[in-house]
Write a protein that holds these residues in place. Sequence first.
Motif, PDB file in Angstrom:
ATOM      1  N   GLN A  27      17.553  16.579  13.465  1.00  0.00           N
ATOM      2  CA  GLN A  27      16.770  16.772  14.678  1.00  0.00           C
ATOM      3  C   GLN A  27      15.280  16.887  14.334  1.00  0.00           C
ATOM      4  OE1 GLN A  27      18.360  17.007  18.097  1.00  0.00           O
ATOM      5  NE2 GLN A  27      19.516  15.784  16.631  1.00  0.00           N
ATOM      6  N   LEU A  28      14.457  16.452  15.263  1.00  0.00           N
ATOM      7  CA  LEU A  28      13.005  16.594  15.095  1.00  0.00           C
ATOM      8  C   LEU A  28      12.639  18.049  15.370  1.00  0.00           C
ATOM      9  CD1 LEU A  28      11.581  13.394  16.835  1.00  0.00           C
ATOM     10  CD2 LEU A  28      11.650  13.884  14.396  1.00  0.00           C
ATOM     11  N   GLY A  29      12.691  18.851  14.349  1.00  0.00           N
ATOM     12  CA  GLY A  29      12.387  20.264  14.501  1.00  0.00           C
ATOM     13  C   GLY A  29      10.965  20.568  14.077  1.00  0.00           C
ATOM     14  N   GLN A  30      10.732  20.483  12.759  1.00  0.00           N
ATOM     15  CA  GLN A  30       9.408  20.798  12.233  1.00  0.00           C
ATOM     16  C   GLN A  30       8.368  19.772  12.662  1.00  0.00           C
ATOM     17  OE1 GLN A  30      10.060  21.069   8.019  1.00  0.00           O
ATOM     18  NE2 GLN A  30      10.814  23.183   8.138  1.00  0.00           N
ATOM     19  N   GLU A  31       8.806  18.541  12.971  1.00  0.00           N
ATOM     20  CA  GLU A  31       7.838  17.516  13.335  1.00  0.00           C
ATOM     21  C   GLU A  31       7.205  17.763  14.706  1.00  0.00           C
ATOM     22  OE1 GLU A  31      10.738  15.687  10.456  1.00  0.00           O
ATOM     23  OE2 GLU A  31      10.832  16.993  12.213  1.00  0.00           O
ATOM     24  N   LEU A  32       7.898  18.466  15.578  1.00  0.00           N
ATOM     25  CA  LEU A  32       7.386  18.703  16.932  1.00  0.00           C
ATOM     26  C   LEU A  32       6.881  20.134  17.053  1.00  0.00           C
ATOM     27  CD1 LEU A  32      10.123  16.942  19.117  1.00  0.00           C
ATOM     28  CD2 LEU A  32       8.054  15.972  18.095  1.00  0.00           C
ATOM     29  N   PRO A  33       5.856  20.339  17.872  1.00  0.00           N
ATOM     30  CA  PRO A  33       5.321  21.694  18.035  1.00  0.00           C
ATOM     31  C   PRO A  33       6.307  22.611  18.748  1.00  0.00           C
ATOM     32  CG  PRO A  33       4.318  20.183  19.609  1.00  0.00           C
ATOM     33  CD  PRO A  33       5.122  19.347  18.669  1.00  0.00           C
ATOM     34  N   THR A  34       6.183  23.869  18.511  1.00  0.00           N
ATOM     35  CA  THR A  34       7.049  24.855  19.155  1.00  0.00           C
ATOM     36  C   THR A  34       6.755  24.913  20.651  1.00  0.00           C
ATOM     37  OG1 THR A  34       7.059  26.166  17.137  1.00  0.00           O
ATOM     38  CG2 THR A  34       7.750  27.271  19.164  1.00  0.00           C
ATOM     39  N   PRO A  35       7.770  24.828  21.502  1.00  0.00           N
ATOM     40  CA  PRO A  35       7.533  24.936  22.947  1.00  0.00           C
ATOM     41  C   PRO A  35       6.894  26.275  23.302  1.00  0.00           C
ATOM     42  CG  PRO A  35       9.755  24.136  22.480  1.00  0.00           C
ATOM     43  CD  PRO A  35       9.189  24.595  21.180  1.00  0.00           C
ATOM     44  N   ASN A  36       6.138  26.283  24.393  1.00  0.00           N
ATOM     45  CA  ASN A  36       5.478  27.515  24.827  1.00  0.00           C
ATOM     46  C   ASN A  36       5.290  27.486  26.339  1.00  0.00           C
ATOM     47  OD1 ASN A  36       3.116  25.877  25.281  1.00  0.00           O
ATOM     48  ND2 ASN A  36       2.693  26.038  23.089  1.00  0.00           N
ATOM     49  N   THR A  37       4.522  28.371  26.860  1.00  0.00           N
ATOM     50  CA  THR A  37       4.353  28.447  28.311  1.00  0.00           C
ATOM     51  C   THR A  37       3.478  27.324  28.847  1.00  0.00           C
ATOM     52  OG1 THR A  37       2.479  29.943  28.010  1.00  0.00           O
ATOM     53  CG2 THR A  37       4.654  30.946  28.374  1.00  0.00           C
ATOM     54  N   TYR A  38       2.811  26.588  27.949  1.00  0.00           N
ATOM     55  CA  TYR A  38       1.974  25.465  28.380  1.00  0.00           C
ATOM     56  C   TYR A  38       2.754  24.146  28.352  1.00  0.00           C
ATOM     57  CZ  TYR A  38      -1.529  28.963  27.086  1.00  0.00           C
ATOM     58  OH  TYR A  38      -2.250  30.123  26.957  1.00  0.00           O
ATOM     59  N   ARG A  39       3.628  24.014  27.362  1.00  0.00           N
ATOM     60  CA  ARG A  39       4.434  22.790  27.205  1.00  0.00           C
ATOM     61  C   ARG A  39       5.853  23.212  26.843  1.00  0.00           C
ATOM     62  NH1 ARG A  39       0.660  18.377  26.525  1.00  0.00           N
ATOM     63  NH2 ARG A  39      -1.433  19.304  26.545  1.00  0.00           N
ATOM     64  N   THR A  40       6.811  22.834  27.671  1.00  0.00           N
ATOM     65  CA  THR A  40       8.169  23.359  27.542  1.00  0.00           C
ATOM     66  C   THR A  40       9.020  22.516  26.599  1.00  0.00           C
ATOM     67  OG1 THR A  40       9.079  22.040  29.367  1.00  0.00           O
ATOM     68  CG2 THR A  40       8.010  24.131  29.933  1.00  0.00           C
ATOM     69  N   ALA A  41      10.175  23.054  26.245  1.00  0.00           N
ATOM     70  CA  ALA A  41      11.122  22.349  25.386  1.00  0.00           C
ATOM     71  C   ALA A  41      11.713  21.133  26.080  1.00  0.00           C
ATOM     72  CB  ALA A  41      12.241  23.303  24.959  1.00  0.00           C
ATOM     73  N   SER A  42      11.664  21.080  27.384  1.00  0.00           N
ATOM     74  CA  SER A  42      12.187  19.927  28.123  1.00  0.00           C
ATOM     75  C   SER A  42      11.209  18.772  28.144  1.00  0.00           C
ATOM     76  CB  SER A  42      12.508  20.330  29.565  1.00  0.00           C
ATOM     77  OG  SER A  42      11.310  20.581  30.295  1.00  0.00           O
ATOM     78  N   GLY A  43       9.961  19.021  27.751  1.00  0.00           N
ATOM     79  CA  GLY A  43       8.935  17.983  27.804  1.00  0.00           C
ATOM     80  C   GLY A  43       8.074  18.052  29.048  1.00  0.00           C
ATOM     81  N   ALA A  44       8.315  19.011  29.916  1.00  0.00           N
ATOM     82  CA  ALA A  44       7.533  19.164  31.147  1.00  0.00           C
ATOM     83  C   ALA A  44       6.373  20.125  30.915  1.00  0.00           C
ATOM     84  CB  ALA A  44       8.414  19.683  32.274  1.00  0.00           C
ATOM     85  N   PRO A  45       5.310  20.014  31.722  1.00  0.00           N
ATOM     86  CA  PRO A  45       4.249  21.017  31.643  1.00  0.00           C
ATOM     87  C   PRO A  45       4.800  22.404  31.951  1.00  0.00           C
ATOM     88  CG  PRO A  45       3.564  19.118  32.956  1.00  0.00           C
ATOM     89  CD  PRO A  45       5.028  18.966  32.714  1.00  0.00           C
ATOM     90  N   GLY A  46       4.337  23.417  31.225  1.00  0.00           N
ATOM     91  CA  GLY A  46       4.818  24.776  31.430  1.00  0.00           C
ATOM     92  C   GLY A  46       4.170  25.428  32.639  1.00  0.00           C
ATOM     93  N   HIS A  47       4.669  26.602  33.008  1.00  0.00           N
ATOM     94  CA  HIS A  47       4.172  27.268  34.216  1.00  0.00           C
ATOM     95  C   HIS A  47       2.757  27.794  34.042  1.00  0.00           C
ATOM     96  CE1 HIS A  47       5.824  30.654  31.871  1.00  0.00           C
ATOM     97  NE2 HIS A  47       4.941  31.404  32.513  1.00  0.00           N
ATOM     98  N   GLN A  48       2.266  27.831  32.786  1.00  0.00           N
ATOM     99  CA  GLN A  48       0.882  28.244  32.548  1.00  0.00           C
ATOM    100  C   GLN A  48       0.022  27.089  32.032  1.00  0.00           C
ATOM    101  OE1 GLN A  48       1.444  31.720  29.927  1.00  0.00           O
ATOM    102  NE2 GLN A  48       0.853  33.028  31.647  1.00  0.00           N
TER     103      GLN A  48
END
Length: 774
Positions: A29-50
């Motif tokens: 899986q692309l783990g280390q290659e992708l940034p950790t999800p956060n409140t700005y950018r979610t794990a689903s790929g959608a913009p976060g609530h902040q």
Amino acid sequence: MRKFIAGLAMAGLVAGPLAALAQDTKFAQLGQELPTPNTYRTASGAPGHQYWQQRADYTIKVELDDTNQSITGSETINYTNNSPDVLSYVWVQLDQNIFEPNSMSNLTRTAELQKDIPLRAVEYMTREKFDGGFKISKVTDRSGKPLHYTINNTMMRVDLPSPLKPNQSFSFNIDWKHNINNQKTLGGRSGYEYFPEDDNYLYEMAQWFPRMAVYDDVNGWQHKQFLGSGEFALPFGDYKVSITVPADHVVAGTGELQNASQVLTSTQQKRWAQAAKSDKPVVIVTQEEATKAEKDKATNKKTWVYQADNVRDFAWASSRKFIWDAMNVNVGGKNVLAMSYYPKEANPLWGQYSTEAVGHTLKTYSKHTIDYPYPVAISVHGPVGGMEYPMLSFNGYRPEADGTYSDRTKYGLISVIIHEVGHNFFPMIINSDERQWTWMDEGLNTFMQYLSEQEWERNYPSRRGEPQDIVEYMKSAPNTMVPIMTNSESVLQFGNNAYGKPATALNILRETVMGRELFDYAFKEYANRWAFKHPMPADFFRTMEDASGVDLDWFWRGWFYTTDHTDIAIDDVKWYTIDSQDPAFVNAQVREQQNKAPKTLSQQRNLKDIPKTLVEMKPQLKDFYNSYDPLATTAADEQSYKQFMSQLTPEQKETLNSGLNFYEVGFKNQGGLVMPLIVRMQYEDGSEEVVNIPAEIWRYNNEEITKVFITEKPVVNFELDPYLQTADTDLSNNYFPRRMAPSRFEIFQQQKDNKNPMQRERATSSRNTTSGGR
């Protein structure tokens, strides 16, 4: 060779995980290659609530000097800090500084000298002699008080008088001027073209004013230097731009014209109103009007005012040579004005195709992404071969002086317009970071261009998109390639890497890996999620998986993070049938095979050279085995068979007598890129079947695997990738039995005919007319 599966013990022949090699990283899986999800950018790929992004609004006044080919301008920028951070300075892009004599771009440009060099190439190499770059005269706050600033090549830091806190805005002014480059000799993404026949200029203006850099949650300030390849990361905002030019110039600009009554004649205004209701192009400024302006050359000036809302940039074009046509395009129930501006040298090609291509692009892109949101879309012809800006694009290709053109010119024009107008979606609306990731705008847009071209005309000659068109690049030497996930300024083979390869990858995803339904839904979801926002690669990767339910990490890893290529070979095929245990049937089959077996060369020669063997000459040497037939069915054999059959269930008897064929096919991954297996089997009776096997078949062993195919009819040959779906670089090993893969060579005439087909047809018609049509 045909082999028999003994009894019913078939399952043991199928290789499973226990027999496989250890898994390597191709399916990790692309783990280390992708940034950790956060409140700005979610794990689903959608913009976060902040999620947040900055805003920059502009009021600009600029004047074109048609005598000295320069502009002078002043702007007010209102910058809004929507981030949670406190900013003590802001960064402004000075892209014109790429033309400064001592720019990083000029100093780091490499070249080689040859015995024969075209004059234009020499002019390009001496571009540092051009007095280019921004001449900044002042930077002040709203009240006119000077602000401290520092210019670092193509970037300028403006120090703020006090920290800019979250949700606060700051306005400042910049005055500047710069010389306009001759695009035909110095290149660049904007510039002028001089027409010596009528002593006039055509200007295409881009990167012409100091522009705010992006500050975001991923990079902070995106202020990588502009060296020529990595384009621009820009924030959204509203623009009001006043452009002062010679009074007979026609100006095309991003946005909507605000003062038509002051710059157009009453007749032109009526044509403009007519075009807004027409589904066919209506000429607003005619060729006759443009030709008259070319000759008269006004000495007074006019100011054209354009307003553009929620855009990331502003471009314009100006010339007294412009013909202007427009038509209405309905997109999602909204009227959009598609327009083209071009000199007479572009006709008849531009008048026939340009605006129609603009309208077609808006419709096809809107179908696959979001409805086009802006009120206008413009195609301008001039020196820039192809470049994109919000609502406006610069496009090349023009016919010969006699009005004829080749099919290459025709399709080149349609393709470049589709591509550049399509950039309104990627990255002008789905606003990716071009300075870092060229593929996110060029690759996605080239893929969409391919889809649009195929809707323009059946079997349209698209240059990029089909898997077979990327094969030569995928076979390139490793030292000439880099992964797609490479910074824009470090990409090798730019067109193939940033345009062709990602476009092909998406086409393969759509047609072969995911299927159109899943892909189209996910791709449209990505466009909707990130319209008017700043997506990053992880947002695209995650959204495509999230909206489709398909694990694509192996695909992103192979196609985007490596330089592996597809070369899968059919290594071997073994044919098995079921041993029915019926001695009469089995012995008859073995006897048939023995009778059909060819005699060896020695056996053939011995028939002639040995008239009689010793046993033939001395019959007394014969014993039991000379008359024994091991394939004769005995009573003991029949009794054993009856006993075996009495122990079977009805289902087992049916399987035993089914006559099924079992083929153990070995595959080798010689290119390193794991891909689905598309296998076509041609049967003995002439029919065929295609089996699509997901790429996950390689998950236990990335290098070699075996697969068992069970068929009712005998297979005469196997073929991999029969429809050229996977960009396989070597087709010669895709067949079993082996066959020669087709290749091509061209035969060149010693004397090349430089006429295009239209010119040759005209010449032929002229000769026929002169000779009485005979």
